[in-house]
Design a protein around this motif. Structure first.
Motif, mmCIF file in Angstrom:
data_model
loop_
_atom_site.group_PDB
_atom_site.id
_atom_site.type_symbol
_atom_site.label_atom_id
_atom_site.label_comp_id
_atom_site.label_asym_id
_atom_site.label_seq_id
_atom_site.Cartn_x
_atom_site.Cartn_y
_atom_site.Cartn_z
ATOM 1 N N ARG A 1 14.657 36.106 40.857
ATOM 2 C CA ARG A 1 13.969 35.515 39.506
ATOM 3 C C ARG A 1 13.318 36.357 37.861
ATOM 4 N N ALA A 2 15.286 36.667 37.821
ATOM 5 C CA ALA A 2 15.425 37.259 36.540
ATOM 6 C C ALA A 2 16.138 36.581 35.731
ATOM 7 N N ARG A 3 15.521 35.981 34.574
ATOM 8 C CA ARG A 3 16.773 34.838 33.672
ATOM 9 C C ARG A 3 16.507 35.668 32.099
ATOM 10 N N TRP A 4 18.408 35.295 31.279
ATOM 11 C CA TRP A 4 18.573 35.417 30.771
ATOM 12 C C TRP A 4 17.405 35.072 28.962
ATOM 13 N N ARG A 5 17.264 35.999 28.409
ATOM 14 C CA ARG A 5 16.189 35.500 27.154
ATOM 15 C C ARG A 5 16.856 34.647 26.185
ATOM 16 N N ASN A 6 16.293 33.660 25.589
ATOM 17 C CA ASN A 6 16.840 32.592 24.434
ATOM 18 C C ASN A 6 16.769 33.487 23.582
ATOM 19 N N THR A 7 17.579 34.601 23.294
ATOM 20 C CA THR A 7 17.551 35.159 22.283
ATOM 21 C C THR A 7 17.964 34.518 20.288
ATOM 22 N N LEU A 8 18.085 33.528 20.579
ATOM 23 C CA LEU A 8 18.294 32.840 19.228
ATOM 24 C C LEU A 8 16.609 32.244 18.905
ATOM 25 N N LYS B 1 13.247 35.598 21.219
ATOM 26 C CA LYS B 1 14.570 36.872 19.247
ATOM 27 C C LYS B 1 13.818 38.245 19.438
ATOM 28 N N LYS B 2 12.232 37.366 18.953
ATOM 29 C CA LYS B 2 11.537 38.272 18.776
ATOM 30 C C LYS B 2 11.304 39.397 19.667
ATOM 31 N N VAL B 3 11.088 39.568 20.890
ATOM 32 C CA VAL B 3 10.981 40.743 22.154
ATOM 33 C C VAL B 3 12.375 41.352 22.053
ATOM 34 N N CYS B 4 13.144 40.943 21.920
ATOM 35 C CA CYS B 4 15.177 41.641 22.242
ATOM 36 C C CYS B 4 15.502 42.152 20.631
ATOM 37 N N GLU B 5 15.592 42.079 19.673
ATOM 38 C CA GLU B 5 15.527 42.715 18.312
ATOM 39 C C GLU B 5 14.122 43.391 18.198
ATOM 40 N N ALA B 6 12.351 42.956 18.581
ATOM 41 C CA ALA B 6 11.727 44.348 18.280
ATOM 42 C C ALA B 6 12.496 46.048 19.388
ATOM 43 N N VAL B 7 12.573 45.498 20.998
ATOM 44 C CA VAL B 7 13.134 46.113 21.302
ATOM 45 C C VAL B 7 14.520 47.179 21.065
ATOM 46 N N LEU B 8 15.702 46.195 20.801
ATOM 47 C CA LEU B 8 16.289 47.173 20.183
ATOM 48 C C LEU B 8 16.603 47.608 19.055
ATOM 49 N N LYS B 9 15.652 47.346 18.427
ATOM 50 C CA LYS B 9 15.535 48.588 16.844
ATOM 51 C C LYS B 9 14.554 49.455 17.377
#
Length: 175
Positions: A107-114, A119-127
């Motif tokens: 039940r895992a899937r890639w995020r749509n990071t664009l 996108k917001k989650v990806c940016e926030a976690v990495l920052k």
């Protein structure tokens, strides 16, 4: 092989953050991400992590023991703390006969990071992890590339076969 304390902690932190930034839990039971790569296609979560964060990866064939990175096994164990482990024919099984099931993150899937919330989650976690802006953009781009490739090649849970049709026949000219 045990990693040194500080390096192990940092590599584990980065791996957990990568899972959070690049993947998400899906409501669809069909979703699964591979723990290993197929011989001809590199789409596993570990492959992408090792490409984007090579300083936190230890290749057991190339690197000296104690280098201070995660091996595939250690990385996948972190993934299985987040997602369940599932054996499935929908993911590659590198060390098995063709057609045998491999293991993946259920039940895992890639995020749509664009786009949107992903996108917001990806940016926030990495920052929050302290990743430079240029690297964040590279991660978002590569995760999206892999997401699109995986969606194009992932196998259905019940592929067409005897007694199972390929799908609905298309209507031609309204017939």
């Amino acid at each position: 092989m045990a990693l040194s304390g500080d390096t192990e902690c940092r590599a584990g932190q980065v791996a957990r953050a990568f899972f959070e930034a690049a993947t998400k839990l899906s409501d669809d039971n069909e979703d699964i991400l591979p723990q290993e790569d197929a011989p001809d296609l590199k789409l596993s979560v570990f492959f992408l992590f090792s490409e984007l964060f090579p300083e936190f990866v230890c290749d057991k064939d190339k690197d000296a023991p104690g280098k201070g990175g995660l091996m595939r096994l250690q990385f996948n164990k972190i993934g299985y703390e987040i997602y369940d482990k599932e054996q499935s024919r929908r993911v590659p099984a590198v060390r098995a006969k063709p057609g045998n099931p491999g293991y993946g993150f259920r039940r895992a899937r890639w995020r749509n990071t664009l786009e949107g919330e992903d996108k917001k989650v990806c940016e926030a976690v990495l920052k929050q992890l302290g990743v430079a802006v240029e690297r964040v953009e590279r991660v978002k781009s590569r995760v999206n590339d892999i997401r699109l490739q995986w969606e194009a090649v992932r196998r259905p849970s019940r592929p067409a076969g005897p007694g199972r049709p390929r799908g609905h026949k298309r209507m031609i000219n309204g017939e």
